[in-house]
Design an enzyme around this catalytic site. Sequence first.
Site, short mmCIF file in Angstrom:
data_model
loop_
_atom_site.label_atom_id
_atom_site.label_comp_id
_atom_site.label_asym_id
_atom_site.label_seq_id
_atom_site.Cartn_x
_atom_site.Cartn_y
_atom_site.Cartn_z
N HIS A 79 0.80 -1.04 0.12
CA HIS A 79 -0.27 0.00 -0.16
C HIS A 79 1.15 1.26 -0.25
CE1 HIS A 79 0.94 -0.43 4.69
NE2 HIS A 79 0.53 0.74 4.46
N ASP A 110 0.16 -7.69 1.95
CA ASP A 110 0.40 -6.51 1.85
C ASP A 110 2.23 -5.59 1.72
OD1 ASP A 110 0.11 -4.16 1.32
OD2 ASP A 110 0.00 -3.12 3.38
N GLY A 176 3.87 6.31 7.43
CA GLY A 176 5.37 6.74 7.11
C GLY A 176 5.98 5.64 8.19
N SER A 178 4.89 2.28 7.93
CA SER A 178 4.60 1.07 6.82
C SER A 178 6.06 0.75 5.96
CB SER A 178 2.99 1.52 6.30
OG SER A 178 2.15 1.32 7.35
#
Length: 228
Positions: A79, A110, A176, A178
């Site tokens: 993402h 993800d 920020g 992730s």
Amino acid sequence: MYKNLIGKNIIIFFLTMILFVGTKVHAQNFEQDELVNISVYEKLNPSIVAIDGKITEEEFSSGTGCIVTPNGLILTSRHVIDGVKDIKIKLYDGTEKEGIVVGSIGGGNDLALVKISTQVPLKPVKFGNSSEIKVGQKVLAIGNPFGFNNTLTTGIVSRFDTERNKIQTDAAINPGSSGGPLVNSNAEVIGINQSIYNPDNNKSNIGIGFAVPINEAKLFIQKTNYIN
């Protein structure tokens, strides 16, 4: 002769005291837990990157990544780079590189792989084994929350969410962060930070964060067959 000896001893005594006081003032004594934090940060920091990109003229995406290979393969969250144009990778020394997405997987995992070109070998992270984690063990996270690059936070493994196959932690994870690493006390990456729980639509950390187990990331990297 006797007076000279006394004088010399006095001088030596005062010089010794000056050195002792000087050493005591400048010496830094750390607790064992602090030494672990410092060691992990210093080992991992050169292997962590900041990721930024533009989605639209008004919308941007920011995240964190881990260097996987010396030739510039980077692991992050999907993402972070999904739909992003002009991916910019900033290394810990401030060097900026163009990033190209070479693999991604959606759903609960993800994850994504981004490649940069480099003439100088980079320092990759060391993967741990997420099947060995224990609730209560110390964990640390390094990321770029709200653009504050190379930020270290600490916490514990709060729970293992078997239903969603996620590591739950109270180590602070914010926008920020992730794609950044969740690591153990041996500086081994045991998870990739993915999300926070925000039932009231609060974007900030409330002490419930989730990471994809690193064993899932290992399988993903093997399937992409991109490491060369």
